[in-house]
Design an enzyme around this catalytic site. Structure first.
Site, short mmCIF file in Angstrom:
data_model
loop_
_atom_site.label_atom_id
_atom_site.label_comp_id
_atom_site.label_asym_id
_atom_site.label_seq_id
_atom_site.Cartn_x
_atom_site.Cartn_y
_atom_site.Cartn_z
N GLY A 26 -2.62 -8.35 -3.01
CA GLY A 26 -1.85 -7.24 -2.44
C GLY A 26 -2.61 -5.94 -2.52
N ILE A 31 -0.37 0.28 -5.24
CA ILE A 31 -1.06 0.20 -6.52
C ILE A 31 -2.29 -0.70 -6.42
CG2 ILE A 31 -0.77 -0.54 -8.93
CD1 ILE A 31 2.30 0.08 -8.52
N TYR A 180 14.55 -9.69 -7.95
CA TYR A 180 13.30 -8.99 -8.29
C TYR A 180 13.14 -8.91 -9.82
CZ TYR A 180 9.89 -5.21 -8.79
OH TYR A 180 8.79 -4.46 -9.14
N1 LIG Z 1 6.18 0.89 -7.04
C1 LIG Z 1 6.80 0.83 -8.19
O1 LIG Z 1 7.54 1.76 -8.57
C2 LIG Z 1 6.64 -0.36 -9.06
C3 LIG Z 1 5.84 -1.44 -8.72
N2 LIG Z 1 5.72 -2.51 -9.57
C4 LIG Z 1 4.90 -3.67 -9.20
O2 LIG Z 1 3.63 -3.24 -8.75
C5 LIG Z 1 3.08 -4.22 -7.87
C6 LIG Z 1 2.50 -3.53 -6.66
O3 LIG Z 1 3.56 -2.94 -5.94
P1 LIG Z 1 3.44 -1.61 -5.06
O4 LIG Z 1 2.03 -1.24 -4.83
O5 LIG Z 1 4.38 -0.64 -5.64
O6 LIG Z 1 4.11 -2.17 -3.70
P2 LIG Z 1 3.60 -2.24 -2.19
O7 LIG Z 1 4.77 -2.78 -1.42
O8 LIG Z 1 3.03 -0.93 -1.76
O9 LIG Z 1 2.43 -3.31 -2.25
C7 LIG Z 1 2.72 -4.67 -2.42
C8 LIG Z 1 1.55 -5.50 -1.95
O10 LIG Z 1 1.90 -6.87 -2.08
C9 LIG Z 1 1.60 -7.52 -0.85
N3 LIG Z 1 2.41 -8.71 -0.61
C10 LIG Z 1 3.74 -8.81 -0.44
N4 LIG Z 1 4.08 -10.07 -0.16
C11 LIG Z 1 2.93 -10.80 -0.13
C12 LIG Z 1 2.61 -12.15 0.13
N5 LIG Z 1 3.55 -13.03 0.48
N6 LIG Z 1 1.34 -12.54 0.05
C13 LIG Z 1 0.37 -11.67 -0.27
N7 LIG Z 1 0.59 -10.37 -0.49
C14 LIG Z 1 1.87 -9.94 -0.43
C15 LIG Z 1 1.86 -6.46 0.20
O11 LIG Z 1 1.26 -6.82 1.44
P3 LIG Z 1 1.79 -6.19 2.85
O12 LIG Z 1 1.25 -4.81 2.93
O13 LIG Z 1 1.19 -7.12 3.86
O14 LIG Z 1 3.27 -6.24 2.81
C16 LIG Z 1 1.21 -5.28 -0.47
O15 LIG Z 1 -0.18 -5.34 -0.31
C17 LIG Z 1 4.22 -5.20 -7.55
O16 LIG Z 1 4.02 -6.38 -8.30
C18 LIG Z 1 5.46 -4.48 -8.04
O17 LIG Z 1 6.46 -5.36 -8.45
C19 LIG Z 1 6.35 -2.54 -10.76
C20 LIG Z 1 7.13 -1.51 -11.16
C21 LIG Z 1 7.36 -0.33 -10.35
C1 LIG Z 2 17.27 7.62 -12.65
C2 LIG Z 2 16.04 8.43 -12.30
C3 LIG Z 2 15.04 7.89 -11.51
C4 LIG Z 2 15.19 6.52 -11.02
C5 LIG Z 2 14.40 5.50 -11.35
C6 LIG Z 2 14.48 4.21 -10.72
C7 LIG Z 2 15.64 3.86 -9.88
C8 LIG Z 2 13.45 3.36 -10.92
C9 LIG Z 2 13.30 2.11 -10.29
C10 LIG Z 2 12.15 1.45 -10.51
C11 LIG Z 2 11.80 0.25 -9.84
C12 LIG Z 2 12.50 -0.18 -8.63
C13 LIG Z 2 10.80 -0.47 -10.37
C14 LIG Z 2 10.23 -1.59 -9.77
O1 LIG Z 2 9.68 -2.45 -10.43
C15 LIG Z 2 13.84 8.73 -11.08
C16 LIG Z 2 13.72 8.59 -9.59
C17 LIG Z 2 12.55 8.26 -11.75
C18 LIG Z 2 14.00 10.20 -11.43
C19 LIG Z 2 14.60 10.45 -12.74
C20 LIG Z 2 15.99 9.82 -12.84
#
Ligand SMILES: NC(=O)C1=CN([C@@H]2O[C@H](COP(=O)(O)OP(=O)(O)OC[C@H]3O[C@@H](n4cnc5c(N)ncnc54)[C@H](OP(=O)(O)O)[C@@H]3O)[C@@H](O)[C@H]2O)C=CC1
Ligand SMILES: CC1=C(/C=C/C(C)=C/C=C/C(C)=C/C=O)C(C)(C)CCC1
Length: 297
Positions: A26, A31, A180
């Site tokens: 990904g 990230i 998730y």
């Molecule tokens: N953003 C956040 O706040 C948080 C993120 N994470 C974790 O961080 C990681 C990265 O996420 P993030 O960068 O935020 O999300 P994005 O959606 O920006 O990136 C996700 C990536 O995963 C790829 N992907 C999705 N499905 C598939 C598949 N079937 N096969 C191959 N690749 C796939 C996407 O490809 P495409 O572009 O083609 O869809 C994309 O490149 C994830 O594991 C997420 O759970 C954890 C906590 C918080």
């Molecule tokens: C309550 C609250 C927030 C909400 C956080 C949430 C909803 C986080 C969700 C995280 C996810 C979806 C992680 C994926 O793995 C903010 C926006 C930080 C601002 C401060 C108060």
């Protein structure tokens, strides 16, 4: 300055990676893209494992241009299809002698109910089983390349997760948000069990919470899109979100912490479920069963 302070956790290691080989799943956005860019800047040959080759190629060119590293390669990987995972691994094993860093980063969140090509619920299938199979297929190479590392990108959301062994594919009940969380719990359980099995080898593994990060992950949730806009100031950039993955991938001297969970480049607490070895062993066995793998890899 305040934003920097809130973002917390910077990978300060200046380890260089020339001659090293890394895979980031990904890596075409969010990230994963920033993680791949940093590894490329350190001189590694980096494989961007993406389901969309066009997006991957664009990002590879961008990373090559900004880092001056031409060894940034794109390969097709769709984690929602075990055939694609096997084809990716086969291709990689045929072309590379070593693998030093595997970053299992790709993920989906809050998808409407859907299944992978093999009939697994989408979150469980992509976020957990897809990476489980990929790691299995690459493990011999990782062992031959030791010291080597596997980083699994999980989330704080694992705290709300449970492994419902009787409903792994959401057929009895389904919530995209909870699915998730369950899959992110599975990432930590996998990391712990893998570390236990790899004790004594030169492969170590870590799970990571990257923080709350601006990315495309919230694509299926209008509510989160609003929240992210409202609180944009508190949310990390993808570059900040990549820091803990990078910390676990490159920092010297953390081998003794294999199996641990990190957030903001520090050790972090996990839920009681995530620390439960019985659940971890059972999830391992069930995952092998679903994927047709031997249980003792
Ligand atoms: N953003 C956040 O706040 C948080 C993120 N994470 C974790 O961080 C990681 C990265 O996420 P993030 O960068 O935020 O999300 P994005 O959606 O920006 O990136 C996700 C990536 O995963 C790829 N992907 C999705 N499905 C598939 C598949 N079937 N096969 C191959 N690749 C796939 C996407 O490809 P495409 O572009 O083609 O869809 C994309 O490149 C994830 O594991 C997420 O759970 C954890 C906590 C918080
Ligand atoms: C309550 C609250 C927030 C909400 C956080 C949430 C909803 C986080 C969700 C995280 C996810 C979806 C992680 C994926 O793995 C903010 C926006 C930080 C601002 C401060 C108060």
């Amino acid at each position: 300055k305040i934003r920097k302070m809130l973002s917390c956790g910077v990978c300060t290691s200046n380890v260089q990676l020339s001659g090293k080989v890394a895979i980031v799943t990904g890596a075409n956005t969010g990230i994963g893209k920033e993680t791949a860019k940093d590894l490329a800047r350190r001189g590694a040959r980096v494989y961007l494992a993406c389901r969309d080759m066009q997006k991957g190629e664009l990002v590879a060119s961008e990373i090559q241009a900004t880092t001056g590293n031409s060894q940034v390669l794109v390969r097709k990987l769709d984690l929602a299809d075990t055939k694609s995972i096997r084809a990716f691994a086969e291709g990689f094993l045929a072309e590379e002698k070593y693998l030093h860093i595997l970053i299992n980063n790709a993920g989906v969140m809050m998808c409407p109910y859907s299944k992978t090509a093999d009939g697994f619920e989408m979150h469980f299938g992509v976020n957990h089983l897809g990476h489980f199979l990929l790691t299995h297929l690459l493990l011999e190479k990782l062992k031959e390349s030791g010291p080597s590392r596997v980083v699994n990108v999980s989330s704080l959301a694992h705290h709300l997760g449970r492994i419902h062994f009787h409903n792994l594919h959401g057929e009895k009940f389904y919530s995209g948000g909870l699915a998730y969380c369950h899959s992110k719990l599975a990432n930590i359980l996998f990391t712990k069990e893998l570390a236990r099995r790899l004790k004594g080898s030169r492969v170590t593994t870590y799970s990571v919470h990257p923080g709350t990060v601006h990315s495309e992950l919230i694509r299926h949730s209008t509510a989160l899109k609003w929240l992210w806009q409202l609180f944009f100031f508190f949310i990390k950039t993808p570059q900040q979100g990549a820091q803990t993955s990078l910390y676990c991938a490159v920092t010297e001297g953390i081998e003794g912490l294999s199996g641990s969970h990190f957030s903001d480049c520090q050790l972090a607490w996990v839920s009681s479920q995530a620390g439960n070895e019985t659940i971890a062993r059972r999830l391992w066995d069930v995952s092998c069963d679903l994927l047709g793998l031997p249980m003792d890899w």
